[in-house]
Design a protein around this motif. Structure first.
Motif, short mmCIF file in Angstrom:
data_model
loop_
_atom_site.label_atom_id
_atom_site.label_comp_id
_atom_site.label_asym_id
_atom_site.label_seq_id
_atom_site.Cartn_x
_atom_site.Cartn_y
_atom_site.Cartn_z
N LEU A 231 -7.08 -21.53 23.26
CA LEU A 231 -8.00 -22.65 23.10
C LEU A 231 -8.55 -22.69 21.69
CD1 LEU A 231 -9.66 -24.96 24.46
CD2 LEU A 231 -11.40 -23.22 24.96
N LEU A 232 -9.01 -21.56 21.17
CA LEU A 232 -9.55 -21.52 19.83
C LEU A 232 -8.48 -21.82 18.78
CD1 LEU A 232 -11.86 -18.39 20.19
CD2 LEU A 232 -12.57 -20.80 20.12
N GLY B 219 -18.34 -23.30 26.49
CA GLY B 219 -18.99 -22.30 25.64
C GLY B 219 -18.16 -21.95 24.42
N LEU B 220 -16.85 -21.79 24.61
CA LEU B 220 -15.98 -21.44 23.48
C LEU B 220 -15.84 -22.61 22.51
CD1 LEU B 220 -13.22 -19.38 25.29
CD2 LEU B 220 -14.82 -18.53 23.57
N LEU B 221 -15.72 -23.82 23.05
CA LEU B 221 -15.63 -24.99 22.16
C LEU B 221 -16.90 -25.12 21.32
CD1 LEU B 221 -14.01 -27.63 24.55
CD2 LEU B 221 -12.90 -26.41 22.68
N ALA B 222 -18.04 -24.89 21.94
CA ALA B 222 -19.30 -24.95 21.20
C ALA B 222 -19.35 -23.87 20.13
CB ALA B 222 -20.48 -24.81 22.17
N ALA B 223 -18.90 -22.67 20.45
CA ALA B 223 -18.89 -21.58 19.48
C ALA B 223 -17.99 -21.89 18.29
CB ALA B 223 -18.44 -20.29 20.15
N VAL C 202 -13.71 -32.18 29.23
CA VAL C 202 -13.50 -30.91 29.94
C VAL C 202 -13.67 -31.19 31.43
CG1 VAL C 202 -14.27 -28.55 30.31
CG2 VAL C 202 -14.34 -29.54 28.00
N CYS C 203 -12.61 -30.91 32.21
CA CYS C 203 -12.61 -31.20 33.64
C CYS C 203 -12.36 -29.93 34.44
CB CYS C 203 -11.50 -32.19 34.00
SG CYS C 203 -11.58 -33.76 33.16
N ALA C 204 -13.17 -29.70 35.46
CA ALA C 204 -12.89 -28.64 36.42
C ALA C 204 -11.86 -29.17 37.41
CB ALA C 204 -14.17 -28.23 37.14
N GLY C 205 -10.67 -28.62 37.36
CA GLY C 205 -9.58 -29.14 38.18
C GLY C 205 -9.41 -28.36 39.47
N LEU D 154 -15.58 -17.64 13.13
CA LEU D 154 -16.37 -17.44 14.35
C LEU D 154 -17.34 -16.26 14.19
CD1 LEU D 154 -13.33 -17.86 16.68
CD2 LEU D 154 -15.30 -19.40 16.69
N THR D 155 -18.45 -16.34 14.86
CA THR D 155 -19.42 -15.24 14.89
C THR D 155 -19.56 -14.73 16.30
OG1 THR D 155 -21.26 -16.79 15.15
CG2 THR D 155 -20.65 -16.16 12.91
N ALA D 156 -20.41 -13.72 16.48
CA ALA D 156 -20.62 -13.15 17.82
C ALA D 156 -21.36 -14.14 18.70
CB ALA D 156 -21.39 -11.87 17.70
#
Length: 274
Positions: free
Chosen positions: A19-20, A49-53, A63-66, A272-274
């Motif tokens: 994804l990243l 969360g990862l997209l925001a990071a 983003v869809c929960a399938g 990216l950071t922690a």
């Protein structure tokens, strides 16, 4: 390339890395992500969360929960149908030109049946020969084995690119490269630590498929046209040039070190950071 990703991201390090890497890849315009597997809503939350990071504008990526996947309880079938319908609608609305499938193929089968599947499809899944993975000799890969009927339905349509387990195992990271992965993408440290504690290794199956989908495959591996079928247990079968099945391009080998270097370079670009 406007790309939609269908993933069983959750605790899986390689889905998160893929994804990243998609966010960072200069040839990819990520337009949407759908999740598949048990508790798809939690998987969608991990995605967000990862997209925001990574600094992604969350209004620009659907983003869809399938689907929760094959084996869903009968009483939950209406909810399952609703989730796959949402994925179908979102993919249709996204204008996606390509789809990367890096989880069980339940959602992708629904998109295929609805006639809204993007023209270019890359699938991480299946195994054309038994391969040692996580301490076992595996003839059936997880994504295909989790929903064999969906895998068969997706591969009934010719023209996909298949990146099987027996090719992606070449991207296994040693301890030094795992440490470099964490140093490059500190946000992944908790996930990497938990994954290594459970499985003892990190393998970049899905990032390899992402690179293939993005057009980097000719530099990273070898392709052959194969006629493929999927057996009821999820076993991927190469029928040979004169046999039944549908024709797909298959990655038969990968240059593992080149894949790893390409992925780490993409992650480094995200800072990216922690």
């Amino acid at each position: 390339m406007r790309l939609w990703i269908d993933t069983d991201i959750g605790q899986n390090v390689d889905d998160a890395v893929a994804l990243l890497a998609a966010v960072a890849h200069p040839a990819v315009d990520l337009v949407g992500v759908s999740t598949v597997g048990s508790d798809p809503e939690r998987r969608a939350a991990v995605t967000v969360g990862l997209l925001a990071a990574a600094g992604v504008d969350l209004g620009a990526v659907a983003v869809c929960a399938g689907a929760a996947g094959a084996g869903t309880e009968v009483g939950d079938s209406a909810a399952e149908d609703g989730r796959t319908a949402e994925v179908v609608e979102a993919v249709a609305a996204s204008g996606a030109e390509a789809l990367l499938a890096i989880g069980p193929l339940t959602n992708v089968a629904a998109v295929t049946a609805a006639g809204v599947r993007p023209a270019e499809v890359t699938i991480m899944g299946g195994a054309l020969r038994p391969v040692e993975h996580r301490g076992e000799l595996r003839a059936v890969e997880h994504n295909f084995g989790s929903d064999p009927a969906a895998a068969a339905a997706v591969l009934a349509v010719p023209g996909a690119v298949v990146v099987p387990l027996d090719a992606t195992v070449a991207t296994r990271l040693d301890a030094r490269m795992v440490a470099k992965l964490v140093a490059t993408a500190p946000v992944l440290e908790p996930m990497v630590s938990a994954w290594v504690a459970r499985w003892g290794e990190v393998v970049l199956h899905d990032p390899a498929a992402l690179l293939v989908a993005a057009g980097d495959g000719s530099e990273l591996g070898r392709f052959e046209r194969r006629r493929l079928t999927v057996e009821p247990d999820g076993c991927l079968v190469d029928g040979g040039p004169d046999a039944g099945g549908t024709a797909h391009d298959v990655v038969v080998s990968l240059f593992g070190s080149a894949v790893v270097a390409s992925v780490l370079a993409l992650l480094a670009d995200l800072k990216l950071t922690a």
